[in-house]
Design a protein around this motif. Sequence first.
Motif, PDB file in Angstrom:
ATOM      1  N   VAL A  69      81.835  76.362 130.581  1.00 22.27           N
ATOM      2  CA  VAL A  69      80.646  76.538 131.417  1.00 22.27           C
ATOM      3  C   VAL A  69      79.834  77.732 130.933  1.00 22.27           C
ATOM      4  O   VAL A  69      80.353  78.841 130.794  1.00 22.27           O
ATOM      5  CB  VAL A  69      81.039  76.727 132.896  1.00 22.27           C
ATOM      6  CG1 VAL A  69      79.812  77.066 133.738  1.00 22.27           C
ATOM      7  CG2 VAL A  69      81.726  75.472 133.428  1.00 22.27           C
ATOM      8  N   ALA A  70      78.568  77.485 130.654  1.00 14.91           N
ATOM      9  CA  ALA A  70      77.634  78.545 130.261  1.00 14.91           C
ATOM     10  C   ALA A  70      76.561  78.653 131.323  1.00 14.91           C
ATOM     11  O   ALA A  70      75.954  77.647 131.710  1.00 14.91           O
ATOM     12  CB  ALA A  70      77.007  78.229 128.909  1.00 14.91           C
ATOM     13  N   ARG A  71      76.331  79.832 131.800  1.00  5.81           N
ATOM     14  CA  ARG A  71      75.307  80.058 132.831  1.00  5.81           C
ATOM     15  C   ARG A  71      74.045  80.621 132.176  1.00  5.81           C
ATOM     16  O   ARG A  71      73.752  80.339 131.032  1.00  5.81           O
ATOM     17  CB  ARG A  71      75.858  81.022 133.889  1.00  5.81           C
ATOM     18  CG  ARG A  71      77.071  80.467 134.629  1.00  5.81           C
ATOM     19  CD  ARG A  71      76.707  79.342 135.553  1.00  5.81           C
ATOM     20  NE  ARG A  71      77.871  78.787 136.252  1.00  5.81           N
ATOM     21  CZ  ARG A  71      77.793  77.796 137.126  1.00  5.81           C
ATOM     22  NH1 ARG A  71      76.611  77.266 137.420  1.00  5.81           N
ATOM     23  NH2 ARG A  71      78.881  77.346 137.706  1.00  5.81           N
ATOM     24  N   GLY A  72      73.280  81.367 132.917  1.00  9.34           N
ATOM     25  CA  GLY A  72      72.070  81.961 132.367  1.00  9.34           C
ATOM     26  C   GLY A  72      71.052  80.909 131.989  1.00  9.34           C
ATOM     27  O   GLY A  72      70.761  79.990 132.755  1.00  9.34           O
ATOM     28  N   SER A  73      70.513  81.015 130.785  1.00 13.97           N
ATOM     29  CA  SER A  73      69.447  80.112 130.354  1.00 13.97           C
ATOM     30  C   SER A  73      69.964  78.758 129.873  1.00 13.97           C
ATOM     31  O   SER A  73      69.163  77.868 129.574  1.00 13.97           O
ATOM     32  CB  SER A  73      68.645  80.760 129.224  1.00 13.97           C
ATOM     33  OG  SER A  73      69.495  81.093 128.142  1.00 13.97           O
ATOM     34  N   LEU A  74      71.295  78.577 129.815  1.00 16.00           N
ATOM     35  CA  LEU A  74      71.852  77.292 129.381  1.00 16.00           C
ATOM     36  C   LEU A  74      72.262  76.401 130.546  1.00 16.00           C
ATOM     37  O   LEU A  74      71.876  75.246 130.617  1.00 16.00           O
ATOM     38  CB  LEU A  74      73.058  77.521 128.467  1.00 16.00           C
ATOM     39  CG  LEU A  74      72.755  78.001 127.049  1.00 16.00           C
ATOM     40  CD1 LEU A  74      74.061  78.274 126.304  1.00 16.00           C
ATOM     41  CD2 LEU A  74      71.930  76.975 126.294  1.00 16.00           C
ATOM     42  N   CYS A  75      73.113  76.912 131.439  1.00 21.37           N
ATOM     43  CA  CYS A  75      73.626  76.123 132.577  1.00 21.37           C
ATOM     44  C   CYS A  75      74.190  74.792 132.095  1.00 21.37           C
ATOM     45  O   CYS A  75      73.798  73.715 132.577  1.00 21.37           O
ATOM     46  CB  CYS A  75      72.531  75.903 133.620  1.00 21.37           C
ATOM     47  SG  CYS A  75      72.037  77.389 134.479  1.00 21.37           S
ATOM     48  N   SER A  76      75.115  74.870 131.146  1.00 23.97           N
ATOM     49  CA  SER A  76      75.670  73.665 130.553  1.00 23.97           C
ATOM     50  C   SER A  76      77.187  73.736 130.527  1.00 23.97           C
ATOM     51  O   SER A  76      77.783  74.798 130.736  1.00 23.97           O
ATOM     52  CB  SER A  76      75.137  73.472 129.133  1.00 23.97           C
ATOM     53  OG  SER A  76      75.645  74.483 128.268  1.00 23.97           O
ATOM     54  N   ALA A  77      77.810  72.579 130.269  1.00 23.27           N
ATOM     55  CA  ALA A  77      79.263  72.513 130.175  1.00 23.27           C
ATOM     56  C   ALA A  77      79.649  71.227 129.461  1.00 23.27           C
ATOM     57  O   ALA A  77      78.800  70.394 129.139  1.00 23.27           O
ATOM     58  CB  ALA A  77      79.907  72.570 131.565  1.00 23.27           C
ATOM     59  N   THR A  78      80.951  71.082 129.228  1.00 19.71           N
ATOM     60  CA  THR A  78      81.507  69.909 128.547  1.00 19.71           C
ATOM     61  C   THR A  78      82.590  69.292 129.421  1.00 19.71           C
ATOM     62  O   THR A  78      83.315  70.006 130.115  1.00 19.71           O
ATOM     63  CB  THR A  78      82.098  70.319 127.184  1.00 19.71           C
ATOM     64  OG1 THR A  78      81.064  70.873 126.371  1.00 19.71           O
ATOM     65  CG2 THR A  78      82.707  69.128 126.459  1.00 19.71           C
ATOM     66  N   ILE A  79      82.695  67.968 129.376  1.00 18.34           N
ATOM     67  CA  ILE A  79      83.749  67.256 130.100  1.00 18.34           C
ATOM     68  C   ILE A  79      84.798  66.761 129.114  1.00 18.34           C
ATOM     69  O   ILE A  79      84.474  66.237 128.054  1.00 18.34           O
ATOM     70  CB  ILE A  79      83.178  66.046 130.880  1.00 18.34           C
ATOM     71  CG1 ILE A  79      82.496  66.508 132.173  1.00 18.34           C
ATOM     72  CG2 ILE A  79      84.285  65.043 131.230  1.00 18.34           C
ATOM     73  CD1 ILE A  79      81.952  65.374 133.010  1.00 18.34           C
ATOM     74  N   GLY A  80      86.057  66.952 129.483  1.00 15.88           N
ATOM     75  CA  GLY A  80      87.178  66.352 128.770  1.00 15.88           C
ATOM     76  C   GLY A  80      88.119  65.714 129.778  1.00 15.88           C
ATOM     77  O   GLY A  80      88.163  66.142 130.939  1.00 15.88           O
ATOM     78  N   TYR A  81      88.880  64.714 129.360  1.00 17.09           N
ATOM     79  CA  TYR A  81      89.726  63.999 130.326  1.00 17.09           C
ATOM     80  C   TYR A  81      90.835  63.236 129.604  1.00 17.09           C
ATOM     81  O   TYR A  81      90.777  63.011 128.394  1.00 17.09           O
ATOM     82  CB  TYR A  81      88.891  63.008 131.150  1.00 17.09           C
ATOM     83  CG  TYR A  81      88.033  62.084 130.310  1.00 17.09           C
ATOM     84  CD1 TYR A  81      88.570  60.960 129.692  1.00 17.09           C
ATOM     85  CD2 TYR A  81      86.686  62.362 130.094  1.00 17.09           C
ATOM     86  CE1 TYR A  81      87.799  60.134 128.901  1.00 17.09           C
ATOM     87  CE2 TYR A  81      85.901  61.542 129.298  1.00 17.09           C
ATOM     88  CZ  TYR A  81      86.468  60.430 128.705  1.00 17.09           C
ATOM     89  OH  TYR A  81      85.707  59.624 127.906  1.00 17.09           O
ATOM     90  N   TRP A  82      91.847  62.859 130.371  1.00 14.26           N
ATOM     91  CA  TRP A  82      92.832  61.878 129.933  1.00 14.26           C
ATOM     92  C   TRP A  82      93.307  61.105 131.152  1.00 14.26           C
ATOM     93  O   TRP A  82      93.296  61.613 132.277  1.00 14.26           O
ATOM     94  CB  TRP A  82      94.023  62.519 129.204  1.00 14.26           C
ATOM     95  CG  TRP A  82      94.874  63.470 130.009  1.00 14.26           C
ATOM     96  CD1 TRP A  82      94.747  64.826 130.060  1.00 14.26           C
ATOM     97  CD2 TRP A  82      95.977  63.140 130.882  1.00 14.26           C
ATOM     98  NE1 TRP A  82      95.695  65.362 130.903  1.00 14.26           N
ATOM     99  CE2 TRP A  82      96.463  64.350 131.412  1.00 14.26           C
ATOM    100  CE3 TRP A  82      96.593  61.949 131.251  1.00 14.26           C
ATOM    101  CZ2 TRP A  82      97.545  64.401 132.304  1.00 14.26           C
ATOM    102  CZ3 TRP A  82      97.668  61.996 132.137  1.00 14.26           C
ATOM    103  CH2 TRP A  82      98.137  63.211 132.651  1.00 14.26           C
TER     104      TRP A  82
END
Length: 207
Positions: A90-103
């Motif tokens: 999770v990146a906040r600030g000007s990005l506000c993005s993240a990645t999903i992983g699963y199994w």
Amino acid sequence: MPLESIDQLQHGPVGLRLIRGRDARILQRELLSNRAWLRPWEATIPGGVTSFDMRVSIRRLLQQHREGAGYPFVMEYDGEIAGQLNIWGVARGSLCSATIGYWVSERFAGRGITPTSVALATDAAFDLFGLHRMEICIRPENHASLRVVEKLGFRYEGLRRRFIHIDGEWRDHHAFALVKEDVPEGVLARWLAGRVPPGAGAVPAAG
């Protein structure tokens, strides 16, 4: 927003909830009994030894959650643990993005658990967790996961060469993403209503 402050995310028999320390025994059992099913897609550490100490893994995930760096879920089907889904990086600030992983365990495959869980998690990320962009990176050989992003309309963004160490080697990954503006009605609602743009998650033909 911490997961403890929201109710379980649920659609039909599929649910997501914050992982707990007492889930370690069940999750470790599922991982060990699904070795052949999961090994081709599991992250590994170059030169390292694969560890199955789920208690340590859960402690690390919950610490990351407390620090605001991730949202670790278990996926449930009719109240039974079927796998894990993590929103990480999770990146906040000007990005506000993240990645999903699963199994998901092999015995639960084919029940729509993964696309439903990814849709629930992405909607929560956009509507509850203050994120703007969600990414999923998938090996070209992982046809089941490629079908997930195609169903949900994650947009193809390119090939990341030798991106993640998986099953003992550096592996190429296709990158897919959605931003909040792509899904004003929500990922789950758009999918269920049949309004995913045709070909949105398709990987362009090589050449």
